[in-house]
Design a protein around this motif. Sequence first.
Motif, PDB file in Angstrom:
ATOM      1  N   ALA A 192      33.409  49.766  32.064  1.00  0.00           N
ATOM      2  CA  ALA A 192      32.461  50.623  31.328  1.00  0.00           C
ATOM      3  C   ALA A 192      32.582  52.091  31.714  1.00  0.00           C
ATOM      4  O   ALA A 192      31.658  52.694  32.216  1.00  0.00           O
ATOM      5  CB  ALA A 192      31.034  50.125  31.544  1.00  0.00           C
ATOM      6  N   ARG A 198      32.959  61.389  22.376  1.00  0.00           N
ATOM      7  CA  ARG A 198      32.777  60.375  23.399  1.00  0.00           C
ATOM      8  C   ARG A 198      33.775  59.249  23.178  1.00  0.00           C
ATOM      9  O   ARG A 198      34.074  58.876  22.047  1.00  0.00           O
ATOM     10  CB  ARG A 198      31.349  59.867  23.241  1.00  0.00           C
ATOM     11  N   GLU A 209      44.208  54.989  27.411  1.00  0.00           N
ATOM     12  CA  GLU A 209      44.144  56.287  26.769  1.00  0.00           C
ATOM     13  C   GLU A 209      42.796  56.424  26.090  1.00  0.00           C
ATOM     14  O   GLU A 209      42.404  55.598  25.275  1.00  0.00           O
ATOM     15  CB  GLU A 209      45.281  56.417  25.752  1.00  0.00           C
ATOM     16  N   VAL A 212      35.001  55.362  25.153  1.00  0.00           N
ATOM     17  CA  VAL A 212      34.697  54.444  26.246  1.00  0.00           C
ATOM     18  C   VAL A 212      35.868  53.508  26.494  1.00  0.00           C
ATOM     19  O   VAL A 212      36.669  53.233  25.600  1.00  0.00           O
ATOM     20  CB  VAL A 212      33.449  53.584  25.955  1.00  0.00           C
ATOM     21  N   ASP A 264      36.044  49.779  28.231  1.00  0.00           N
ATOM     22  CA  ASP A 264      35.192  48.742  28.815  1.00  0.00           C
ATOM     23  C   ASP A 264      35.784  48.119  30.062  1.00  0.00           C
ATOM     24  O   ASP A 264      35.078  47.852  31.016  1.00  0.00           O
ATOM     25  CB  ASP A 264      34.898  47.661  27.767  1.00  0.00           C
TER      26      ASP A 264
END
Lengths: 650, 323
Positions: free
Chosen positions: B116, B126, B139, B128, B130
């Motif tokens: 995360a 933004r 990347e 993310v 995980d």
Amino acid sequence: MAERAVPAAQVYGLVGALAFAAAAHGAVLPPWLLAGVVAAFAWRLAVAGGHLRLPGRLVLGALTLAFGIAIALVYGTLLGRDAGVALLAGMSALKLLEWRTRRDALVLVFLGYLLVMARLLYDQGPLTALWLLLACVLLLAAHLACAFETASPPPRVLLGRAVRLLVRGVPLALLLFLLFPRIQGPLWGFQDESRARTGLSDEMTPGSIAELARSGEVAFRVRFDGAPPPPAARYWRGPVLDGYDGRSWRTVGWAEGLRRDAVLGEAPVRYVVTLEPHGRRWLFALDLPAAAPADATLGSRFVLSRRIAVNEVLRYEQQSWLAYRTAAPEAGMLRLQRQLPPGGNPRARALAAEWRALPDPAARVRAALQLFAGEPFRYTLSPPPLTGEPVDAFLFDTRAGFCEHYAGAFVYLMRAADVPARVVTGYLGGEAAPGGEYFIVRQSDAHAWAEVWLPERGWTRVDPTAAIAPERVENGAYGALDEPGELPLLARRDGGWVRATLLELDALANAWNDWVLAYGPERQRELLARLGWPDIDWRGLMLLLVALGGGGAAAAATWAAWRGWRRRDPRVALWNAACARLAEVGLRRGAQEGPLAFAARVAGARPELADEFSAIARLYAALRYGAGADAAALAELRRRTRAFHPRRTP
Amino acid sequence: MSVATYVLDWHRRRRGPAAGAVTTERRTLYVLPTRAGVVFALLLLVMLLWALNYNASLGFALVFLLAAVAFDAMRQTHDNLLALTLQPPRVEPVFAGQPAALGFGLVNAAPRARYALELTAADGARAVCDVLAGGQRAELVLARPTTRRGRLPFGRVRLATRYPLGLFEAWTWCEFTGAGLVYPAPLGTAPLPGGGGTTPTGRGEAPGDEDFHGLRDYRRGDPATRIAWRRAAARSGLPPVKQFAAPRGDAELWLDWALLSPALDVEARLSQLTAWVLEAEAGGLRWGLRLPGMALAPAGGAAHRRAALEALALHATTERSDG
């Protein structure tokens, strides 16, 4: 941020955890609410499965309003246990139907923790503790799943991590449990005095103690400091009843203001009582308690009582005089204890009037005991009902009863014969646990006896039941009753292996009570005194907690760093560096892929890298899994890895 | 937010922008409770009072267990971000107005996996990740809107994690000195210069305009005269644009700053030149570019196109030297 559908796996996990936490409350919730909660859970599952949609804001608003009104109508309050649990369960159900974002998921997990907490207000046995741990694991797994936005790990992995989180928290939790400054609750005054619990009450009617004697529940456990007193001295004093209305005996007022009679005692016996919650304020002690434990007082009738009802397992140290002499009580007290309701029971009064001719009150007592011993009285759990004048009917017609009949009739006779007398209720006896380390006193040991005031001896215990059934004193009700089969298994003495096993398990319950449930301010002080801090206050405790916690954290960090340093194996570090460079150009090593297999794959994908990388992989495999450490090979691996710089495919 | 600003000031005093990859280290890694963490603390307080009021010993045990778990989670949050390497982004040049995709490489050299991870830019973009297994690279692509041609500084990004329980957030800032490139927006309606004085062949006709070659989708900057309006009315989506094949080889086209009216401002002229470059290249012509103070000899192909666009992007900017 755009709203994304919550992943189905996350819904299943959280709904499962919440259901586990809420299911324990099933018996407390009213049926309509239970049905509603179940329906909401099912609805949320159906949404996750793609069969239904979440309710709109209007529907949800209407449901919330209806729920609020229903709670207010049913409970009338939001305080108290049952209303609180109903509120929590309903809010969880409604929130489930509103769950769209990660924030909602966290709120649901928090509600789950509160549901677990609420259960502990009902039961705190070892099984509940086990349930608590399971619920925590499930909730923590659901909590962990909230961290992932797209690809949440499979449930098995999440559960494993939740267990690890919990296990890692145990040392600090233990430290906090032992050292966090405890104060005696409650902080504010809503106590459910009405909670129905098994135990003695402050009122005695014929049959009330016989009813209690049918319960095998534990009233309290006792550990004596030295040798236990003989059975004939094991009278555990509870409420004293001195008012009679022709049917029931009860405590008249609490009379806290009255002066306590002075006592001259000898041979104090010391012991520790672990009292099960009974929902009343009094505590039990051997006749006659010498002092009151902390937070309790010794009343004018030598009854220990606490400021608040005992709704938790309570452990207290106590000492009692087995031989004692009390000074003259106040005149008002003696007058009170001669009172009888006017009229009634003419035969008993006539008999007592005969005894009044005896100048010595002790002789009147003996006369009454002779009456019980001489006539064919029976000791039974189920006597025939008393009709008409109850004392007369018992003394002259039925002549069958349990201890409350004997104690009540005896005190009646004594008062009629002008001897101050009162009924004392409590327990008699108790059974030694298998190891002999402590005694178990059960509700089936409940007993009632009498106390008379004799000028030369003060208050004197007289047990009329002993005159009829002396075995009751020695062996408990089982040996003395006409129908021992009516007693519960654990109160009997012939239970066989089932009873023996249950008694062995009682040691577990006893340890749990002593170390977990009864761990409060008193026990904490005791423990710290044993550790060498007898007079530590809460500031000292906080300091100690910070010092120990900080020291522990520092030690853990050092250990982790040392382990990390150990783990920074140069071979692994070099190999990881080479793999990271390959990953950069799009060749990722699979989690389970061995070095040689990976090298073969790399050679297939990028033939120009085959030579360099195969050499690195072979060196690494040989160093790691081969014969042993080889400085030259390690230097070679280092050199080759440093020179290894794969480029992106042109 | 003032706390975050304060921490940021402190951070910048301790670590300036980096040219290469940045590895997170203890002294520049910050941890604070999140709002959920504060709520959780209040929840524990309520539960503690509850346990106290009912003298529920097992309740104390639950509160302390959860508190200990949360405390340990704080350390795990910190460790989850420690010793990660963030590489400066790769970014393909875009035309002004198009979003640029900054692809940051995140490398986990440690054997344990990280979870995360979140990368955010100052403008709120933004991305993310995980799961980042041990020894792996991911990347993380941040989209950044562009408005003006020139350098696109990478600027500062924030690498953060709330794993495992979302009660604490660990974060650090990474600032990179590098920059991406933004070409001028290809705008302008002028047709390709008609081979004018600069075309040695002097055929009098605009090359690339004669043989109808086919249709392609409209691109920004295509002259309105080229749009096949009749076809456009017949279908939805982008209007088709007529394409003309120009005879190769003999035509040498100069796209010259001087050809454009001085009445246009600099940006408009650069946009027009950009549109011409695209058109000429799409037409497969040999073309050259002439700007004040520089010239690119006529040629064709991707490298030539890139060189020309870069020159246009950096024209008269302060930092054109390293292009």
